[in-house]
Design a protein around this motif. Sequence first.
Motif, short mmCIF file in Angstrom:
data_model
loop_
_atom_site.label_atom_id
_atom_site.label_comp_id
_atom_site.label_asym_id
_atom_site.label_seq_id
_atom_site.Cartn_x
_atom_site.Cartn_y
_atom_site.Cartn_z
N THR A 1 0.82 -1.21 0.00
CA THR A 1 0.00 0.00 0.00
C THR A 1 0.85 1.26 0.00
O THR A 1 0.59 2.20 -0.76
N ALA A 2 1.87 1.31 0.85
CA ALA A 2 2.69 2.52 0.95
C ALA A 2 3.40 2.80 -0.37
O ALA A 2 3.40 3.94 -0.86
N PHE A 3 4.03 1.77 -0.96
CA PHE A 3 4.74 1.97 -2.22
C PHE A 3 3.77 2.36 -3.35
O PHE A 3 4.07 3.23 -4.17
N LYS A 4 2.62 1.71 -3.38
CA LYS A 4 1.67 2.01 -4.43
C LYS A 4 1.16 3.45 -4.30
O LYS A 4 0.99 4.16 -5.31
N ASN A 5 0.95 3.91 -3.09
CA ASN A 5 0.50 5.29 -2.89
C ASN A 5 1.57 6.29 -3.30
O ASN A 5 1.27 7.34 -3.87
N GLU A 6 2.83 5.98 -3.02
CA GLU A 6 3.92 6.85 -3.46
C GLU A 6 3.91 6.96 -4.98
O GLU A 6 4.06 8.04 -5.55
N TRP A 7 3.75 5.82 -5.62
CA TRP A 7 3.75 5.78 -7.09
C TRP A 7 2.59 6.61 -7.64
O TRP A 7 2.74 7.40 -8.56
N ILE A 8 1.40 6.42 -7.07
CA ILE A 8 0.21 7.14 -7.52
C ILE A 8 0.39 8.65 -7.36
O ILE A 8 0.02 9.43 -8.25
N ASN A 9 0.97 9.07 -6.25
CA ASN A 9 1.21 10.50 -6.03
C ASN A 9 2.11 11.08 -7.11
O ASN A 9 1.85 12.16 -7.66
N SER A 10 3.20 10.37 -7.42
CA SER A 10 4.16 10.89 -8.41
C SER A 10 3.55 10.90 -9.80
O SER A 10 3.82 11.81 -10.60
N GLN A 11 2.73 9.92 -10.11
CA GLN A 11 2.11 9.87 -11.43
C GLN A 11 1.10 11.01 -11.62
O GLN A 11 0.92 11.52 -12.73
N TRP A 12 0.44 11.42 -10.56
CA TRP A 12 -0.50 12.54 -10.65
C TRP A 12 0.24 13.84 -10.94
O TRP A 12 -0.21 14.67 -11.74
N GLU A 13 1.39 14.02 -10.33
CA GLU A 13 2.19 15.20 -10.63
C GLU A 13 2.62 15.18 -12.10
O GLU A 13 2.58 16.21 -12.79
N LEU A 14 3.04 14.03 -12.58
CA LEU A 14 3.44 13.89 -13.97
C LEU A 14 2.27 14.16 -14.91
O LEU A 14 2.43 14.84 -15.94
N GLN A 15 1.09 13.68 -14.57
CA GLN A 15 -0.07 13.88 -15.43
C GLN A 15 -0.42 15.36 -15.56
O GLN A 15 -0.90 15.81 -16.62
N GLY A 16 -0.20 16.12 -14.51
CA GLY A 16 -0.44 17.56 -14.61
C GLY A 16 0.40 18.20 -15.69
O GLY A 16 -0.08 19.03 -16.48
N GLN A 17 1.67 17.81 -15.75
CA GLN A 17 2.56 18.35 -16.80
C GLN A 17 2.12 17.88 -18.19
O GLN A 17 2.14 18.65 -19.16
#
Length: 801
Positions: free
Chosen positions: A85-101
Motif C-alpha cells: 500500500t505505501a509503495f503504491k501510494n507513493e507511485w500514484i502520487n508521483s504519477q499525478w504530478e506527472l499527469q499535470g505536466q
Amino acid sequence: MNVVTFGYSFAFWDWTRWQRELDWMMLNGINMALAMVGQEYVIRKFYETEGLSNDDICDFLGGPAFMPWQRMGNTQGSWATLNDTAFKNEWINSQWELQGQIMQRMQAFNITPIMPSFQGFVPRKLPEKYPNVRFDKSSVWAGMPKEFTQVTFLPSTDALFTTLSQHFIQLQKAMYKEKGIDMDAKTQNFYLLDLYNEMIPTCTTPECLKATTGGVMKAFKVADPKAVWAMQSWFLLNRDLWNAPRIRAYFDGIREVNNGRDAFVVDLYADVAPLWTTTEGFYGIDWGWSMLNNFGGGQGLYGTLPTLLTEPFKGYQQPAKSMRGMGITMEGINNNEYLYQLIFDLPWQSVEATYPTTFAAPPPKPGAFSLQQQALNGQTHLEDYIKRRYGPNNTTPAMLEAWTTLSQTVWDCKTGQMSQSKAIIDSTPALNMVREGFMTSIMWYDQTKVVGAWRQLVESTETEESKKRRRRHSLVQDSIEAVIMASNGRSSEIPQFLDSPSLLQSFANWVRGAFQNTLGQLRPPSASHQQGEIEEEKIVKGRLSESVKEVKSEFVGSGLSAKASLPLNVSSFQYDLVDVTREVLVGIVLPGLHRELVDAYKAKDLDRTRAWGQHVLNVILDTDRLLSTHTHFMVGPWIRDARESAKVIADSPTASSPATMNQYRNYLEYNARNQITWWGPNGQASLADYASKEWGGLVKEFQYPRWQIFVDRLVDAVERRSTLDYKAFLADSLKEEAGWMKETTCLGGCYDDPASSGVAVNDEVTSKYPLEAVEDAVLVAQDMVDKWGLVALRLAQASRK
C-alpha cells in the motif's frame, strides 16, 4: 495510443521522456490521444469519499507496470509484494504530478485528451457500502489466478452507476481545475470506457446488451452533457460471441441518446481485422481507422504495407459516412517505425479528406464525396523516408535496394497472419517450437530474400578500414556451412565434436574435403585462409567456441572513422542495422539450428546433439552481443527507468530512510522484470513471455540460461539413451527464472545505508545490465554476417522444405 501502451512502453517514463513524445505527436499532426497517466490518484480519492480504506483501495489497484489491465477490469491487485500500500501510494502520487505536466502540454498543443471515466469495475469492499444493490463479477481473464481477476463490477443499468459516474467525473474535473485544466471550457469531452475487453458479458441477449450500452450513455450525459463515449472495437473480434444481432443491439443502445452522435469507436485493428467493413461503418456511429501492428511491445518485423497504402481512405467512402480520422494503437512502441510514420503521412495526401469544407458546402461527413487525389506512392515514400532518416547524402543505392526488398517481405504479409511472429528465443524451449495461430512462431516471409537484404544492408557499411579487419568466414560458419551443404539436407550423417581423437581427426579430414568440394566457390581469393584449409588443431580440441573467442578478439578495439561517407555513426541507421540483424538471427538462424538440434536428438546422435546444441547457445549469445550495441535494445535502461521513477515527497514515510527507499526501488524493479517475463505471479503460465523482449542483458541473463538447461538435458538424455524429461526441465528452468526475478540492481543508484545489510550495493548484478552501448553496432553487425551470413542463407533455403 492503445490503453496497454501505458504499461508496455510508458510505464516508467519521466517528464523529459513524455515531453519529447508530446512534441513528436504535435509535429506529426496528432490531435487526439489517450490521457491515462495518474488516473489512480482520482480513483483513490473517489473511493476514499465512498468510505473505503487505503488497504481496500490498494487491494483493487494494479501494480505500476500493470495498471492498464486493472483499469479495464481484467485484473485487480498486484503480486509484486504483500502489503504494498505505501509503495503504491507513493507511485500514484508521483504519477499525478506527472499527469499535470502532460495535460498542460496537451492543452498547449490543442491535443484533445480522451479521459478516464467511471468504468463500473469496483473494489471488492464497495458492495458492503451498498447492500441493496446487485453487483456482479467479471469473467476470469487470461488464466490469471482468481484472486487477481474476476473483478467486481456494477451493471450500468443500475441507478447507482449513474450516481457514481456523475460523482467521478465531477471530482475529476475539480481536481484538474486545480492544475489549471478547465474541462468545462471544451465543446466536447471524450471519456474512455471499455465494457468487455477480452471478457464475456454476464448477459448476452440483444435486449440486455442494448440496455447496458443505453445505461452507459445516459449516465455519461447526466455526469457531463458534453460527454462523448470513446471505446475500442477490440472486444468485437470475438466473433464466436459477438454475432450480428448482438453487435447491432450494442450500438442500438448507444443510439438511444442523440442518435449515437455522442460516441466514438476506435477501430483498433483496422490494418488487419477491420470491423467497420462488417458493421456498416459501426452503424453510423463516428469511428476512426487505426493501425495496431504491434502486440506486447514485441520487436518482430511485420506489416501489411499494401493495405496501409490503399485501405484507410476507403473508410471515408463507406455507406454510413462516419469515419472521422486515422490513428495508431500499437501495444508497444519502438518497432516497425516506418509503418507508423506512413500512417501519419497518409492523411496529408488528401486535402479533400483533411479539409472537407474546402470542397463541399455543407459537407455532412468527411466521406460524403469522392477523393480525387492519387494514392501515396509507396516506393517513393519509402525512399524519401530512408533519406531523411540517414541523411540524403549518406544513403546509398544498395541501402535503398535492401529496404525495398524488406518492404516487399517483412512488411508485406500475404498469409493472413494477424500479428508479428513470436521469435522462439522469447519462449520456453521445447522440442516442437512451432506455434500457430495468434503470434505464431512461423516466419511468413521469404527468408532467403530477407537474408539477402540483410547481407546487402550490412555490406553497404564496408569501408577500407573495415576490409582490413573482417574475415569472410569464421571457423564456426565454415563448419556449419560444410555440414549443411555437403550433407545435402542429411546432416545427421555427419559426425561432429567427437570425443575420440581418431574420430576427431577423421572429422577434420571430412571438413577439409567438404571445403574443397563445396565451399571453394564461396570463399573469395582475399580470404585469410586458402580454399580447403582448416585449422585442424582447433577441431581436434573439439572446442570451436574457443575459436569464436579468438575471432571476436580480433575485432576488439577496431573502429570506424567518424568521417566515413556512410551513415555509420547515425543512431537511426545503427538502430535499423541492429533490428534487421536481430530479425535474421532470432527468426531464421536460431529456428534452423534448433531444427538440426532436435533432429540430432531424435536420431540419438550424441556428437551432433552436442554440436548443434553449442551452435544454438552461441547464436543466442551473439544475439545478446548484437543487442547490447544500441540502448533501444537493452534491458538496462528499462530497469533503470523503473527504479528512477520512485519519486517521493520529502516528508513521506518511504523517504524516511535509505532502506525503505531501496525497497521501493526494488519493488518497481520487480514490476519491470515481471512484465517482460512472467507477466503475472507465476512463471510458465498463460501470459508468460507475452511481452518478452529481445533486449541485451535480458537475452543473456534470462533467456540463455533456460536454453542452456534445455540443451544440457537433451545431451544428457542421449547419453543415457533415454528421452527428455520435459517436466523436470520445466522445473529446473522455472527455478532459474525465479532467481532472475528476485534479482535487484542499483541501476540509477542505490541509497547508501551502512547500518542496513539489506541495502548493500550489488555491483556484480548491476554490471550485467549496461546502460550504454557496449560495442559499435556496425562492427558487430559485420561480425554477424561474417559468422552467420552463409549459415542463415542455407537455413533459410532449408526452411522451404
